[in-house]
Motif scaffolding. Structure first.
Motif, PDB file in Angstrom:
ATOM      1  N   HIS A  29       0.819  -1.212   0.000  1.00  0.00           N
ATOM      2  CA  HIS A  29       0.000   0.000   0.000  1.00  0.00           C
ATOM      3  C   HIS A  29       0.856   1.267   0.000  1.00  0.00           C
ATOM      4  CE1 HIS A  29       1.091  -0.789   4.134  1.00  0.00           C
ATOM      5  NE2 HIS A  29       0.874   0.469   4.396  1.00  0.00           N
ATOM      6  N   TYR A  30       2.162   1.130   0.265  1.00  0.00           N
ATOM      7  CA  TYR A  30       2.976   2.349   0.366  1.00  0.00           C
ATOM      8  C   TYR A  30       3.821   2.612  -0.876  1.00  0.00           C
ATOM      9  CZ  TYR A  30       6.696  -0.880   1.793  1.00  0.00           C
ATOM     10  OH  TYR A  30       7.605  -1.894   1.839  1.00  0.00           O
ATOM     11  N   ILE A  31       3.631   1.836  -1.953  1.00  0.00           N
ATOM     12  CA  ILE A  31       4.366   2.158  -3.174  1.00  0.00           C
ATOM     13  C   ILE A  31       3.834   3.478  -3.739  1.00  0.00           C
ATOM     14  CG2 ILE A  31       4.942  -0.221  -3.730  1.00  0.00           C
ATOM     15  CD1 ILE A  31       2.715  -0.214  -5.840  1.00  0.00           C
ATOM     16  N   THR A  32       4.711   4.193  -4.416  1.00  0.00           N
ATOM     17  CA  THR A  32       4.353   5.504  -4.964  1.00  0.00           C
ATOM     18  C   THR A  32       4.909   5.642  -6.373  1.00  0.00           C
ATOM     19  OG1 THR A  32       6.212   6.262  -3.600  1.00  0.00           O
ATOM     20  CG2 THR A  32       4.017   6.923  -2.890  1.00  0.00           C
ATOM     21  N   ILE A  70       5.297   8.667  -9.673  1.00  0.00           N
ATOM     22  CA  ILE A  70       5.082   9.995 -10.262  1.00  0.00           C
ATOM     23  C   ILE A  70       5.417   9.906 -11.746  1.00  0.00           C
ATOM     24  CG2 ILE A  70       5.708  12.437 -10.202  1.00  0.00           C
ATOM     25  CD1 ILE A  70       6.674  12.003  -7.288  1.00  0.00           C
ATOM     26  N   ILE A 128       1.210  12.746  -7.509  1.00  0.00           N
ATOM     27  CA  ILE A 128       1.765  11.553  -6.866  1.00  0.00           C
ATOM     28  C   ILE A 128       0.658  10.503  -6.726  1.00  0.00           C
ATOM     29  CG2 ILE A 128       2.832  10.597  -4.782  1.00  0.00           C
ATOM     30  CD1 ILE A 128       3.938  13.387  -4.158  1.00  0.00           C
ATOM     31  N   TRP A 156      -0.647   2.568 -14.702  1.00  0.00           N
ATOM     32  CA  TRP A 156       0.092   1.892 -15.779  1.00  0.00           C
ATOM     33  C   TRP A 156      -0.855   1.362 -16.844  1.00  0.00           C
ATOM     34  CZ3 TRP A 156       4.792   3.037 -16.559  1.00  0.00           C
ATOM     35  CH2 TRP A 156       5.655   3.306 -15.499  1.00  0.00           C
ATOM     36  N   ILE A 189      13.294   3.462  -6.781  1.00  0.00           N
ATOM     37  CA  ILE A 189      13.728   2.901  -5.499  1.00  0.00           C
ATOM     38  C   ILE A 189      13.249   1.457  -5.408  1.00  0.00           C
ATOM     39  CG2 ILE A 189      13.721   3.164  -2.980  1.00  0.00           C
ATOM     40  CD1 ILE A 189      13.035   6.096  -3.328  1.00  0.00           C
ATOM     41  N   GLU A 247      13.274  -2.364  -3.130  1.00  0.00           N
ATOM     42  CA  GLU A 247      13.444  -3.030  -1.835  1.00  0.00           C
ATOM     43  C   GLU A 247      13.762  -4.495  -2.067  1.00  0.00           C
ATOM     44  OE1 GLU A 247       9.998  -1.347   0.739  1.00  0.00           O
ATOM     45  OE2 GLU A 247      10.936  -2.953   1.917  1.00  0.00           O
ATOM     46  N   VAL A 291       9.543   0.082  -5.394  1.00  0.00           N
ATOM     47  CA  VAL A 291       8.613   0.678  -4.430  1.00  0.00           C
ATOM     48  C   VAL A 291       8.310   2.143  -4.750  1.00  0.00           C
ATOM     49  CG1 VAL A 291       9.075  -0.872  -2.488  1.00  0.00           C
ATOM     50  CG2 VAL A 291      10.550   1.127  -2.846  1.00  0.00           C
ATOM     51  N   HIS A 292       9.116   2.744  -5.623  1.00  0.00           N
ATOM     52  CA  HIS A 292       8.868   4.143  -6.001  1.00  0.00           C
ATOM     53  C   HIS A 292       9.491   4.420  -7.356  1.00  0.00           C
ATOM     54  CE1 HIS A 292       8.293   8.447  -5.709  1.00  0.00           C
ATOM     55  NE2 HIS A 292       9.591   8.658  -5.791  1.00  0.00           N
ATOM     56  N   HIS A 293       8.712   5.114  -8.192  1.00  0.00           N
ATOM     57  CA  HIS A 293       9.195   5.547  -9.511  1.00  0.00           C
ATOM     58  C   HIS A 293       8.824   7.011  -9.681  1.00  0.00           C
ATOM     59  CE1 HIS A 293       9.923   5.660 -13.834  1.00  0.00           C
ATOM     60  NE2 HIS A 293       8.657   5.930 -14.077  1.00  0.00           N
ATOM     61  N   HIS A 294       9.825   7.820  -9.949  1.00  0.00           N
ATOM     62  CA  HIS A 294       9.591   9.254 -10.191  1.00  0.00           C
ATOM     63  C   HIS A 294      10.235   9.595 -11.526  1.00  0.00           C
ATOM     64  CE1 HIS A 294       9.953  13.669  -8.466  1.00  0.00           C
ATOM     65  NE2 HIS A 294       9.518  13.647  -9.716  1.00  0.00           N
ATOM     66  N   GLN A 324       4.740  11.582   2.455  1.00  0.00           N
ATOM     67  CA  GLN A 324       4.788  10.161   2.833  1.00  0.00           C
ATOM     68  C   GLN A 324       6.236   9.790   3.128  1.00  0.00           C
ATOM     69  OE1 GLN A 324       2.469   7.050   0.713  1.00  0.00           O
ATOM     70  NE2 GLN A 324       4.356   5.838   0.639  1.00  0.00           N
ATOM     71  N   HIS A 347      14.984  14.760  -6.028  1.00  0.00           N
ATOM     72  CA  HIS A 347      14.433  14.820  -7.390  1.00  0.00           C
ATOM     73  C   HIS A 347      13.167  15.661  -7.326  1.00  0.00           C
ATOM     74  CE1 HIS A 347      13.027  12.368 -11.210  1.00  0.00           C
ATOM     75  NE2 HIS A 347      12.800  13.643 -11.342  1.00  0.00           N
TER      76      HIS A 347
END
Lengths: 148, 148
Positions: free
Chosen positions: A42-45, A47, A53, A64, A116, A118, A127-130, B82, B130
């Protein structure tokens, strides 16, 4: 395709592999592959360029799906890759040299990304894509440069 | 100012403090404060809106110096924060609601940021920033939305 992996620590090859799998799933416009590279939590993010976000598994996957729906074709040439691994966390900065076709129109450009990962029982998962657009070097006088 | 700190693990308050110190140093346009919040290492990276990826202590600090030079005044209202802490690494996603004055002209806007911190002997220090411009919600039909 310069790849910096300093300072050396642990799992850089595995992280790079996870990073390649992410872009491969995007090129393949394949939701099953995309789901496989993300950490199901639930904490993946995420952008996307120009988006807000997005957080949480469901919302990220819907994003996606909507991108895949309108994208006819997309290819990435990754450059300036830097990987840092710290324990069970790793982050990758990368230039996405993108070519894509949307609505029959082919465009290309440079997108900068922070990814990022894990370490999990299923390997390194995103876990994160910006991702954000990048002005070409010749436009470096742009006003936005001074915002942050 | 909604702050999500899930999943709970360890040092979120300390990371939030480090994050606030980062924006405070920016508001103060103070290079000594800015230097104090970053990890002094060759692998730190920074992406300002519209810039290329900058890496290494010297280059990152030069970039801040040049931004401070042209910025007369800047204030941040942070929202949608977050924080995820994983061992000695933490990442923060945040909306920077920015008001600023450059060349006598006041502008404001939303910037999305990813900040990665490492736990060190000197506390949590920034290793990656970023930041990228965000389209306002009413402009969500933008073409760039489909890029990535």
């Amino acid at each position: 395709m310069g790849t910096r992996t300093e300072p050396p620590e642990g799992d850089q090859p595995e992280v790079l592999q996870a990073n390649e799998a992410f872009y491969k799933s995007f090129e393949n416009l394949d939701m099953e592959e995309m789901k496989a590279v993300w950490h199901k939590s639930h904490y993946i993010t995420c952008i996307h360029p120009g988006w807000q976000i997005i957080s949480g598994w469901d919302n990220v996957m819907v994003s996606w799906k909507s991108i895949f729906k309108v994208t006819e074709w997309i290819r990435f040439l990754l450059s300036d890759i830097q990987v840092v691994v710290r324990g069970g966390t790793a982050w990758v900065t990368v230039v996405e040299n993108v070519s894509m076709q949307v609505d029959g129109k082919i465009t290309s450009g440079r997108v900068l990304a922070t990814n990022i990962y894990e370490r999990t029982q299923n390997g390194w998962l995103l876990v994160h894509h910006h991702a954000s657009g990048s002005e070409p070097p010749e436009a470096e006088g742009g006003k936005e440069m001074t915002v942050n």
